[in-house]
Scaffold this motif. Structure first.
Motif, PDB file in Angstrom:
ATOM      1  N   GLY A   1       0.770  -1.171  -0.075  1.00  0.00           N
ATOM      2  CA  GLY A   1      -0.007   0.015   0.119  1.00  0.00           C
ATOM      3  C   GLY A   1       0.796   1.273  -0.191  1.00  0.00           C
ATOM      4  O   GLY A   1       0.305   2.289   0.631  1.00  0.00           O
ATOM      5  N   VAL A   2       2.154   1.200  -0.854  1.00  0.00           N
ATOM      6  CA  VAL A   2       2.750   2.333  -0.643  1.00  0.00           C
ATOM      7  C   VAL A   2       3.299   2.466  -2.112  1.00  0.00           C
ATOM      8  O   VAL A   2       3.116   1.964  -3.041  1.00  0.00           O
ATOM      9  N   ARG A   3       4.130   3.834  -2.415  1.00  0.00           N
ATOM     10  CA  ARG A   3       4.537   4.052  -3.805  1.00  0.00           C
ATOM     11  C   ARG A   3       5.855   3.435  -4.012  1.00  0.00           C
ATOM     12  O   ARG A   3       6.670   3.166  -3.060  1.00  0.00           O
ATOM     13  N   PRO A   4       6.055   2.857  -5.221  1.00  0.00           N
ATOM     14  CA  PRO A   4       7.162   2.092  -5.475  1.00  0.00           C
ATOM     15  C   PRO A   4       8.507   2.868  -5.130  1.00  0.00           C
ATOM     16  O   PRO A   4       9.433   2.470  -4.790  1.00  0.00           O
ATOM     17  N   ASP A   5       8.477   4.340  -5.334  1.00  0.00           N
ATOM     18  CA  ASP A   5       9.691   5.119  -4.951  1.00  0.00           C
ATOM     19  C   ASP A   5      10.091   5.327  -3.545  1.00  0.00           C
ATOM     20  O   ASP A   5      10.856   5.604  -2.987  1.00  0.00           O
ATOM     21  N   GLU A   6       9.230   4.619  -2.757  1.00  0.00           N
ATOM     22  CA  GLU A   6       9.342   4.544  -1.163  1.00  0.00           C
ATOM     23  C   GLU A   6       9.699   3.165  -0.811  1.00  0.00           C
ATOM     24  O   GLU A   6      10.246   3.114   0.337  1.00  0.00           O
TER      25      GLU A   6
END
Length: 397
Positions: A77-82
């Motif tokens: 549930g997070v962004r790939p860049d995170e």
């Protein structure tokens, strides 16, 4: 983890399916899912190159690595860049601690953690010049929230709290804990290595650590740093994973981890229900044996973990006796099991540390006979305990 170029599955866990897993009740970690192993093998034909290289093979590896990252990030549930990927969960955890310490060095107070964190994290925190504030746990292994509120201040650089205990299974009150840290502008590092893939993904965190081994993948550390969190990468800079890791990611390993995630989440509900029923059966059977302490929260807990302690007998004796019945269980601390040291988690809970036995159920997909194994455990446990105590002259319990 450096890229692997031979045809051997990653680590000794790769051969577990061929050898069979009957009797395996110590899956920390467990065998790699079959589909993940096949993905790992096939990926070596396509993703053998360093993903930082500019040639065609390197760009292909990079595209496949980005695909794996996107799958894992979507599941969390997070962004790939995170998301950054690391050689192991331990390495991801150390990177998280070091990055927060560098990024928050202007806060002069000590970090705050619970007293039941993974021993590797506690050792790292205790080695700092200012040490750490270790907040007590309740008798079930949950964080003492009043103590947490008192420990977090405006000078706290960061705080650490597990999603659920790797040893007794008790879930931690993340929502309440993060509301405290957020009020003081303190980032919360959540160690979810024991839970991700076997329990709902935590949402209350600023930094998250996970390990693909917990969801039936190969060893691969996952580090999530939410946008806006003050976090400093390695110095001197590294070209890998945005400077967060010193070594390139093994792309086949990342692809296998992503495949395992897709497989395990497809059956998550059924898997969780089945594991919880089996652990309930073990808790009931162990609790029926005289002078046996079943620890951890009986309801608010991981579905696949159980720990009990047998009075008057050391844990290694019970482990060895069960092994003679073809059952593999663990003893000692879940994070120092190589030394069989008494559990710091049980000590922090005020529970009996003697005769500790820990069960971590494998996924049903790699252990279709696990229900039979649990029944065998429940059937032989009373006699195993009685026999072990009898050799010490302890009877009539």
């Amino acid at each position: 983890m450096a890229p692997q170029t031979d045809s051997t599955p990653p680590g000794p866990r790769g051969t577990a399916l061929a050898e069979g897993v009957r009797g395996l009740l110590d899956a920390s970690p467990g065998p790699v899912l079959p589909a993940a192993l096949e993905t790992w093998r096939a990926a070596h034909d396509l993703a053998w190159a360093d993903p930082t290289s500019r040639h065609a093979a390197g760009r292909r590896s990079r595209a496949l690595l980005d695909r794996a990252r996107a799958i894992i990030a979507g599941g969390l549930g997070v962004r790939p860049d995170e998301v950054t990927l690391h050689a192991s969960g331990d390495q991801a955890a150390r990177t998280a601690l070091a990055g927060l310490a560098r990024g928050r060095r202007r806060r002069i107070g000590p970090p705050v953690a619970s007293s039941v964190e993974h021993s590797g994290l506690l050792r790292w925190l205790r080695a700092r010049d200012e040490g750490a504030v270790e907040v007590a746990a309740t008798p079930t292994g949950a964080l003492d929230l009043p103590g947490w509120r008192a420990a977090i201040t405006g000078e706290t650089p960061f705080a650490v709290l597990q999603a659920a205990n790797q040893e007794v299974g008790t879930r931690q009150p993340l929502t309440e804990a993060r509301s405290v840290t957020a009020a003081h502008g303190v980032p919360l590092l959540v160690d979810a290595r024991a839970s991700v893939g076997r329990d709902p993904v935590p949402r209350d965190f600023d930094v998250l650590v996970a390990d693909a081994a917990s969801w039936g993948g190969p060893r691969l550390g996952v580090l999530v740093v939410r946008t806006g969190t003050r976090f400093s990468p390695h110095d001197p800079p590294s070209p890998h994973e945005g400077g967060f890791t010193l070594d390139p990611v093994a792309v086949p390993t990342a692809l296998a981890a992503a495949e395992a995630w897709q497989q395990v989440t497809a059956d998550a509900g059924e898997e969780s229900r089945g594991a919880r029923e089996l652990i309930d059966r073990i808790r009931s059977a162990a609790g029926a044996v005289g002078a046996v302490d079943v620890v951890g929260d009986p309801w608010d807990r991981l579905p696949h973990v159980c720990t009990f302690s047998v009075l008057y007998v050391d844990g290694e004796t019970i482990v060895d006796e069960l092994a003679r019945h073809g059952l593999a269980v663990a003893s000692g601390s879940a994070c120092t099991s190589d030394t069989l040291e008494p559990s710091h988690v049980l000590a922090a809970m005020g529970a009996l540390t003697q005769g500790n036995v820990r069960i971590t159920l494998p996924l049903a997909a790699v252990s279709p006979d696990r229900a039979d194994d649990v029944e065998r455990l429940c059937a032989v446990l009373p006699e195993v305990v009685r026999s072990a105590r009898g050799r010490l002259g302890v009877t009539d319990l």
